[in-house]
Structures are given as structure tokens and as C-alpha cells.
Design an enzyme around this catalytic site. Structure first.
Site, mmCIF file in Angstrom:
data_model
loop_
_atom_site.group_PDB
_atom_site.id
_atom_site.type_symbol
_atom_site.label_atom_id
_atom_site.label_comp_id
_atom_site.label_asym_id
_atom_site.label_seq_id
_atom_site.Cartn_x
_atom_site.Cartn_y
_atom_site.Cartn_z
ATOM 1 N N HIS A 368 60.100 60.830 -1.947
ATOM 2 C CA HIS A 368 61.339 61.029 -2.702
ATOM 3 C C HIS A 368 62.567 61.201 -1.844
ATOM 4 C CE1 HIS A 368 58.326 61.094 -5.696
ATOM 5 N NE2 HIS A 368 59.271 60.489 -6.382
ATOM 6 N N ARG A 475 64.648 57.344 -13.171
ATOM 7 C CA ARG A 475 63.546 58.295 -12.932
ATOM 8 C C ARG A 475 64.052 59.715 -13.227
ATOM 9 N NH1 ARG A 475 62.563 54.647 -8.218
ATOM 10 N NH2 ARG A 475 60.351 54.086 -8.175
ATOM 11 N N ARG A 511 63.183 56.963 -18.174
ATOM 12 C CA ARG A 511 61.745 57.188 -18.182
ATOM 13 C C ARG A 511 61.502 58.682 -18.302
ATOM 14 N NH1 ARG A 511 58.204 55.519 -13.070
ATOM 15 N NH2 ARG A 511 59.192 57.365 -12.196
ATOM 16 N N GLU A 610 51.317 50.315 -15.536
ATOM 17 C CA GLU A 610 50.953 50.645 -14.154
ATOM 18 C C GLU A 610 49.509 51.129 -14.031
ATOM 19 O OE1 GLU A 610 53.892 53.462 -12.703
ATOM 20 O OE2 GLU A 610 53.901 54.569 -14.581
ATOM 21 N N ASN A 633 54.330 49.553 -8.050
ATOM 22 C CA ASN A 633 53.911 50.495 -6.993
ATOM 23 C C ASN A 633 52.572 51.119 -7.363
ATOM 24 O OD1 ASN A 633 56.459 50.006 -6.014
ATOM 25 N ND2 ASN A 633 57.325 51.949 -6.739
ATOM 26 N N ASP A 634 52.505 51.650 -8.564
ATOM 27 C CA ASP A 634 51.253 52.269 -8.993
ATOM 28 C C ASP A 634 50.212 51.223 -9.368
ATOM 29 O OD1 ASP A 634 51.298 55.105 -8.755
ATOM 30 O OD2 ASP A 634 52.908 55.151 -10.238
ATOM 31 N N ARG A 644 48.923 54.453 -2.313
ATOM 32 C CA ARG A 644 50.201 53.862 -1.930
ATOM 33 C C ARG A 644 50.906 54.617 -0.810
ATOM 34 N NH1 ARG A 644 53.901 55.053 -7.366
ATOM 35 N NH2 ARG A 644 55.758 55.272 -6.087
ATOM 36 N N CYS A 681 59.764 46.977 -12.242
ATOM 37 C CA CYS A 681 60.664 47.901 -11.555
ATOM 38 C C CYS A 681 60.055 48.550 -10.310
ATOM 39 C CB CYS A 681 61.158 48.977 -12.519
ATOM 40 S SG CYS A 681 59.821 49.920 -13.274
HETATM 41 C C1 PEP Z 1 55.955 52.174 -10.032
HETATM 42 O O1 PEP Z 1 54.915 52.803 -10.029
HETATM 43 O O2 PEP Z 1 56.044 50.979 -9.680
HETATM 44 C C2 PEP Z 1 57.216 52.818 -10.434
HETATM 45 C C3 PEP Z 1 58.325 52.131 -10.555
HETATM 46 O O3 PEP Z 1 57.198 54.164 -10.629
HETATM 47 P P1 PEP Z 1 57.217 55.259 -9.464
HETATM 48 O O4 PEP Z 1 57.500 54.533 -8.173
HETATM 49 O O5 PEP Z 1 58.259 56.240 -9.813
HETATM 50 O O6 PEP Z 1 55.831 55.800 -9.525
HETATM 51 MG MG MG Z 2 54.761 54.704 -11.054
#
Ligand code: PEP
Ligand code: MG
Length: 754
Positions: A368, A475, A511, A610, A633-634, A644, A681
Site C-alpha cells: 500500500h 479502493r 469498491r 478475482e 492481481n488477485d 502475489r 482494473c
Molecule cells: C486486483 O486484485 O486486481 C485488484 C484490483 O484489487 P486489489 O489490488 O486492491 O486487491
Molecule cells: Mg483484489
């Protein structure tokens, strides 16, 4: 021969008196060696100081021939003195001349001395000199004598490096890690290049008082400080457990082990017995530890010693009362922050006008603090090992957020090259800025919607600067993570209203809280989990802590009164979870309506995609939702069962795997068949080559970090989409780990900038 009855404490006091005299450096050193010799009942005491070229020069002596001073020199590794310097370890010998490394220097007349005790003079774990005592009789020196000489060497190191003996310090300085140029490498966290000056987030501790007035008092101070340290570590662990990465908890567990380590505590107590203050004792033990660290190759052991080093710093902070970060101090106008690790809120404490870059020893791209650095628009590099130890506040430094390079005290040639790179980067940014109002349309006329990801109010200006179509992912958890306590309804309403106000009519997808995995709230009691990424997080937590979700939903509904509200749920694994969340929204709307509040003009509800299980429930889901957004990402971490945030797995599986792209193509086709808008995203959307592949498999809308809008748009403007599809489609069936080289070749052949 026993240690003089005067003992090391008296010696230290005498040394202090000598240091205070208004005499030349040489005169002081001459007096010091005489004092040490008489205190330790040694016939010889000699001081060697490191000079440029890794040469140890005899700087002062009692007992050896005076003519040899400044003439006798030994290379590091040569003779007994050179061996001590090379290994940063003491040598205690009953018969020096029978040691294989012994080297006879005729000018010194030392052949008549048999016993030899030499200790390294260490500064930050680096040898800056050697202190030796010798006696005619053949005997081993006692442990007490070893201790006494080591303590004396430490005080000498402080004296040498504190500039009291300036000419010596200059000679020393030429060879230590703190003046050389260094080129380090890390992972790029946030785009951009910056040249500036180092500010250590946690300023180095200055110890002004090394010599104890009262030994019992110093012991008591040490005990109290160790107790607070143990408490601090416990608190850190309770907060970290369950909700942060396992790696982080491991580090803290090893902290805990060391904080209770009897060997460590005993060595510090013993150092106080030799006449040091509590902080002097911590530093003394830390010096030995550092010297060991520099000689160890085993990465695991090095890491553990590094942890111990960190812990010693914490202890010094407690003892000296030097708490707080550099954010409260005076910052240069081109500040480049350097830290071992940092929380997102801490970064926001700094004056944005002066902050140019960020370098961290820990932190990965999806951490973060990295997200906040991107929001602030400052280049950042993470996982730069060892950087904190080799920089000082005020050092010139370059951070390259593209390549992950860091140059500490760069030579002029590198500085010039980077100054040119910065100009080039600025020209590129100007070109991107010129595209701000140009629609993102391919050569064959297909429009692509580009949005930004955000999570803080500081992100909002980027919406307009970048020319993005809206916010594809807001977020909301970032605001919660930065607060000291759970944000009340009124605070949340104010925040969401400000976001909507700043968006000036462009759509914003909020979100709901995605807490868990590496995101935790300091005020929410954590639970212990073995696999937090797959644990009690996001919508799972929201549905069980329903009051929290209801509060957030109510705040969002009220903030969006009279406007459109788009709301998305994270980590939905099952259709019923979406239904349950939808019911919360409907009930909240009914309750607000009953109390006479104005509602949004429309409320659109969607989910993130995700969790792989959702991929087989798409038909049912797409009938119910207003939109969906792929969280790559997830999704990637779950598809490949690959954490990740795991340093060793970074780059192991590629997002451009034909299987992943086929899957996204299928989702795109289904969404289109159902007439449901689809966005993506995750971080991959912001990298032009990956954005190209995504558009190639049918995405018409992607959302990314603001700095990526320009590069992605330039790629789109040069793309003949139909031609690319014809090229890509047959490749999707290939059993290859990645299509990256093929796509790169297509881009190069067709003049598409990536
Ligand atoms: C993701 O998982 O791709 C996403 C956009 O959410 P975060 O990165 O906040 O987990
Ligand atoms: Mg995510």
C-alpha cells in the site's frame, strides 16, 4: 600479568579528559596510546588507522620506535594487524611470532615482544583501524583484557569518526562504504525518475554519551529499555498476525526471539561493566554483530543478523529518546526518502512539495505504500537491500522508478546521463499531456475507455490531468487504513462526497472495504490466519461484520444523493455473496428513504472477478449485475496458486500466458452477450504491452494507475485492432508459458509504442 587495578572504567574517563584538551590530533593520539599501555600494564600500545588504498598506517605508539610512526604500513590482510582488519576480529596470541601471518617490520623493533592482543576499530561494522597491545612475556591475555581493549577501541572509533580528530577521520572516510558511489537494484514501485538528496525516514541515532557515570544506573536503564522493547514487539506481532503477509510475521517472530535472547542481553550487560553507558553497550554489541554480518554469506543467517541490527536500533531509539520521523524536521526541496519499511500513512505525513522520490528496503509493487507513492506521483523503488546502511542524510541520490535502479552518491557521468534522462522523460510526459483530450481510439475506429484507479483524495487531480474517462476502481479501504480509528458515518460521507465532487460528473466505481491479506486496520482486532490472502477478507468479512458494511453503504448512498452511485464488491466467490450484499444496499436505501433522505438518481451494482470459482457462475451472475470488473492481481495469484507478494515468485508466471488471455477472452464474450459492461482494473492494465493483449482479447474498458494513461493511449492510437486480433487469435491455443515475445514482435513490426 593482571589487568591494572584501575580497570577500563577509569581508562574511559581519562580518555574523555584527553579528548577535551585543546591539543592537536596527533598529540591526543600519542597521549591515548600511553594511557592505554599504562592502564593495561602493557609495554606496547599501537594505533593503526586505515588510509586510502586499504593501507593500515601506524599512527601512534607507546613502546615501538617512534620513527616508525606514519612510516610503517600494512595492507589489509597483511601481517597480524592486516589480518585483524580483514576479518574484523580480535587476535589474542601468547607468541605472536609463531603465527603464520606474523610479518616482521624492522623499523618498529617489535621482535622482542611475544604476547599480542589486537582488536579492530569498527565503525558501522567497517574496520577503520586496529588497536594493539604487546608484552615481552609470553602469555594469553584474559577475557577481561579483551573486553577492555574492545571497549576502548569503540570509544576511539567514535572519536575518530566524530571529527574530533579531523585529519584522521578524513583519511578513514576515503575508504568506508559511506563515501563511495553505489549502484543498487530493486523493484520498481512507481514510475518516474528523480535526482535529489537523501532524507532518512528514521534519522540515525546520535550517541553523545558513551562513558558511564554510574554502572548500576546504566544497567537499570538498559533493563527498562529492553522491557519496553519487548512490549513494543508484542504489540507489533498482535497487529500483524492474521492480517498481514506471513513473511512479515516471520520477521517479527524473529524479532521476538532476539528481544528475549539471553546471549544478546548478557553481552550488553557485560559491555556496561566495562564502563560504557547503556547506549554505548548496545552500540558496542551492534558493532560486533555488524562485523559478523559483513563476513557471512549464508542469506538466512545474514537476514537474522539484520533483524538483530534492526532491533538494536529500536533499543537505541528508546534509550536516547530519539523517536519520530524525518517528516517533522526540515526537509530539502528535493527530498528522496530512504527507509527500511514504511506505512502508507507515514508517507502522507511528508510535505508533498518537497518530496521527489522514495526508496525502501522492503515493500513490493502491490503494497500500500507503493499505491500511495503512485497516487502522489513520486518515483519509488522497493526491495533495495542494504540501502539504509550505506547512505547518510544529505547524500546525493538518484531513483529510477522505471528500471528499479538506485544510484547512491553517483559519479558525474551517471548524474549527467540521468539529467538527460529526466529531460527525455519530461518531453515524453509533455507528449502524453498533449494527448489528454484525444479520444483513445484505434486506427480502425474502436473506442477504448481508459479510467484510473484511486483511493485517496490526493488521487483526484489525476483524473483531470490524465484525461481519463472516470475512476474504474476507488479502493475505499485506503482511507480506513490511514485513520486512527474506524471512520464515523459523517467522516465517510464527507470523504465520498469530496470524491464525487472532484470527479466533476465523470463516473466513479466505489469498491466496498477490501480488508484482509496485506491490508489491515490498526484498530480492528486481528485474527490468526495461516493463509490471509485466502482468508477472512473483503466481502467475507463485510457480510459477517454487517454493521460495518451497512455503515459504509449508507455513507455512500448519502454522499451520492441526487447523483449516480456505482458500487462494487471485492472477492466475491459465489453468486449468493453478491445477492446478500445487494440486499444490504436495498435495505439501506429503504431505511434512508423512510427517514426522508434524498437517494442517488440510480444505483448500479457490480462485482470484482478475482476468485476463479466465479468464472463458472458467470451466466447467473451476469443476469443480475450492472457491471463487472476483473481484478487481475488477485485472479492471477489464485489461478496460478502463486502468492502475489512473494519475492521469489515475482515474474514466475506471466500475465500474457495464453491460458490467461483465453480465459479473459471468454469472460469478455460472455459479458458482451449479456450486454454487461466489463472492465479490468489490475496492475496489468497499466502496462502498454499487457493493455494491448487485453484489448486484443476483447476488452473495451481498462483501469490503471494515472501515470499509465498516456503510454497506454499512445499504444492504442497506433493500433490496427483487427490486424492484431488476426495475429493473436491463433496464438492463444499455443502451449507456451507466455505470448510476450510474439506480441512484442507484432508491436515492433507495426510501429506500436510499448
Ligand atoms: C486486483 O486484485 O486486481 C485488484 C484490483 O484489487 P486489489 O489490488 O486492491 O486487491
Ligand atoms: Mg483484489
Amino acid at each position: 600479568m593482571p589487568l591494572s587495578s584501575l580497570g577500563p572504567r577509569v581508562l574511559l574517563r581519562r580518555l574523555r579528559e584527553v579528548m577535551a584538551r585543546p591539543e592537536t590530533a596527533q598529540k591526543k593520539l600519542d597521549t591515548i596510546v600511553t594511557l592505554i599501555a599504562s592502564n593495561m600494564v602493557a609495554e606496547v600500545c599501537s594505533l593503526y588507522v586505515m588510509r586510502p588504498g586499504q593501507l593500515l598506517e601506524l599512527y601512534a605508539t607507546e613502546g615501538l620506535k617512534r620513527e616508525a610512526v606514519h612510516k610503517s604500513k600494512l595492507r589489509v590482510g597483511e601481517g597480524l594487524v592486516g589480518t585483524i582488519a580483514a576479518e574484523a576480529q580480535l587476535l589474542n596470541l601468547a607468541d605472536a611470532q609463531s603465527h603464520p601471518a606474523f610479518k616482521y617490520l624492522p623499523e618498529t623493533g617489535e621482535e622482542i615482544y611475544h604476547s599480542f592482543l589486537g582488536v579492530p576499530i569498527l565503525r558501522g561494522g567497517v574496520t577503520i583501524g586496529v588497536l594493539v597491545v604487546q608484552n615481552r612475556t609470553s602469555r594469553l591475555y584474559s577475557e577481561d583484557e579483551e573486553e577492555a581493549l574492545q571497549t576502548t577501541a569503540m570509544v576511539l572509533a567514535e572519536v575518530i569518526a566524530s571529527g574530533e580528530l579531523e585529519e584522521v577521520a578524513l583519511a578513514v572516510a576515503a575508504d568506508v562504504a559511506h563515501v563511495r558511489s553505489h549502484h543498487l537494484r530493486g523493484n520498481n514501485l512507481a514510475e518516474g525518475i528523480a535526482l535529489g538528496h537523501v532524507v532518512l525516514h528514521e534519522p540515525r541515532i546520535v550517541i553523545t554519551n558513551l562513558i558511564a557515570e554510574s554502572i548500576p544506573l546504566e544497567k537499570q536503564r538498559l533493563e527498562q529499555a529492553v522491557e519496553s522493547l519487548q512490549e513494543n514487539v508484542e504489540t507489533l506481532i498482535t497487529h500483524a498476525e492474521g492480517l498481514r503477509g506471513a513473511e512479515h510475521v516471520d520477521i517479527l517472530e524473529s524479532f521476538k526471539m532476539f528481544a528475549h535472547d539471553r546471549g544478546w542481553l548478557r553481552r550488553m550487560r557485560e559491555a556496561i561493566d566495562t564502563g560504557l553507558t547503556a547506549e554505548g553497550a548496545v552500540e558496542r554489541v551492534q558493532n560486533d554483530n555488524r562485523a559478523r554480518m559483513l563476513r557471512i554469506d549464508d542469506p538466512y543467517l545474514r537476514d537474522r543478523l539484520n533483524d538483530l541490527d534492526d532491533l538494536a536500533y529500536r533499543l537505541l531509539r528508546i534509550l536516547t529518546g530519539q523517536v519520530g520521523t524525518a517528516a517533522q524536521g526540515n526537509l530539502p526541496k528535493d527530498t528522496i526518502l530512504v527507509a527500511r519499511s514504511m506505512g502508507p500513512a507515514e508517507l502522507l505525513d511528508y510535505d508533498r512539495q518537497k518530496l521527489r522520490g522514495l526508496i525502501l528496503e522492503e515493500a513490493g509493487a502491490t503494497s500500500h505504500v507503493a499505491i500511495v507513492a503512485r497516487a502522489l506521483g513520486i518515483p519509488a523503488v522497493g526491495r533495495v537491500q542494504g540501502v539504509v546502511d550505506i547512505v547518510d542524510t544529505g547524500d546525493p541520490i538518484i531513483v529510477d522508478g522505471q528500471s528499479g535502479d538506485v544510484h547512491v552518491r553517483p559519479p558525474p557521468s551517471i548524474e549527467q546521463a540521468y539529467a538527460e534522462k529526466v529531460r527525455f522523460y519530461a518531453r515524453r510526459q509533455a507528449q502524453y499531456a498533449a494527448l489528454r483530450n484525444v479520444p483513445a481510439r484505434t486506427l480502425d475506429g474502436v473506442s477504448i475507455s481508459l479510467s484510473i484507479n484511486a483511493g485517496l483524495l490526493v488521487d483526484m487531480p489525476h483524473l483531470h490531468d490524465s484525461g481519463a474517462d472516470g475512476i474504474g476502481l476507488y479502493r475505499t479501504e485506503l482511507q480506513f487504513m490511514m485513520a486512527a480509528s474506524f471512520p464515523r458515518l459523517s467522516v465517510q460521507i464527507k470523504h465520498y462526497s469530496a470524491v464525487l465532487e472532484a470527479s466533476n460528473g465523470k463516473p466513479v466505481v466505489f469498491r466496498t472495504l477490501d480488508i484482509g491479506a496485506d491490508k489491515y486496520l490498526p484498530y480492528l482486532r486481528p485474527i490468526k490466519e495461516d493463509n490471509p490472502a485466502m482468508g477472512w477478507r473483503a466481502i467475507r468479512m463485510s457480510l459477517e461484520r454487517r454493521a460495518l458494511l451497512e455503515l459504509q453503504v449508507r455513507a455512500l448512498l448519502r454522499a451520492a444523493a441526487g447523483r449516480e452511485l456505482r458500487l462494487m464488491f471485492p472477492m466475491v466467490a459465489e453468486f449468493s455473496e453478491f445477492k446478500a450484499a445487494k440486499e444490504v444496499v436495498e435495505r439501506s436505501m429503504a431505511a434512508l428513504k423512510a427517514r426522508g433522505y434524498e437517494l442517488p438518481t440510480s444505483v448500479k451494482l457490480g462485482t470484482m472477478i478475482e476468485v476463479p470459482a466465479l468464472l463458472w457462475q458467470l451466466d447467473g451472475l451476469l443476469r443480475e449485475v450492472d457491471f463487472v470488473s476483473i481484478g487481475s492481481n488477485d485472479l492471477m495469484q489464485f489461478l496460478f496458486a502463486s502468492d502475489r507478494g512473494h519475492a521469489r515468485l515475482q515474474g514466475r508466471y506471466d500475465t500474457l500466458h495464453p491460458g490467461v488471455l483465453s480465459l479473459i477472452r471468454e469472460v469478455a464474450m460472455k459479458a458482451q452477450a449479456h450486454g454487461v459492461p466489463l472492465n479490468l482494473c489490475g496492475e496489468m492494465a497499466g502496462r502498454p504491452i499487457e493493455a494491448l493483449a487485453l484489448i486484443g482479447v476483447g476488452l473495451k474498458s481498462i483501469s490503471m494507475t494515472p501515470a499509465a494513461i498516456g503510454p497506454v493511449k499512445s499504444m492504442i492510437l497506433a493500433l490496427d485492432l483487427q490486424k492484431f486480433r488476426n495475429f493473436l487469435d491463433p496464438l492463444l491455443a499455443r502451449p507456451e508459458p507466455t505470448l510476450r515475445p510474439h506480441i512484442e514482435r507484432f508491436a515492433a513490426d507495426n510501429g506500436i509504442p510499448l
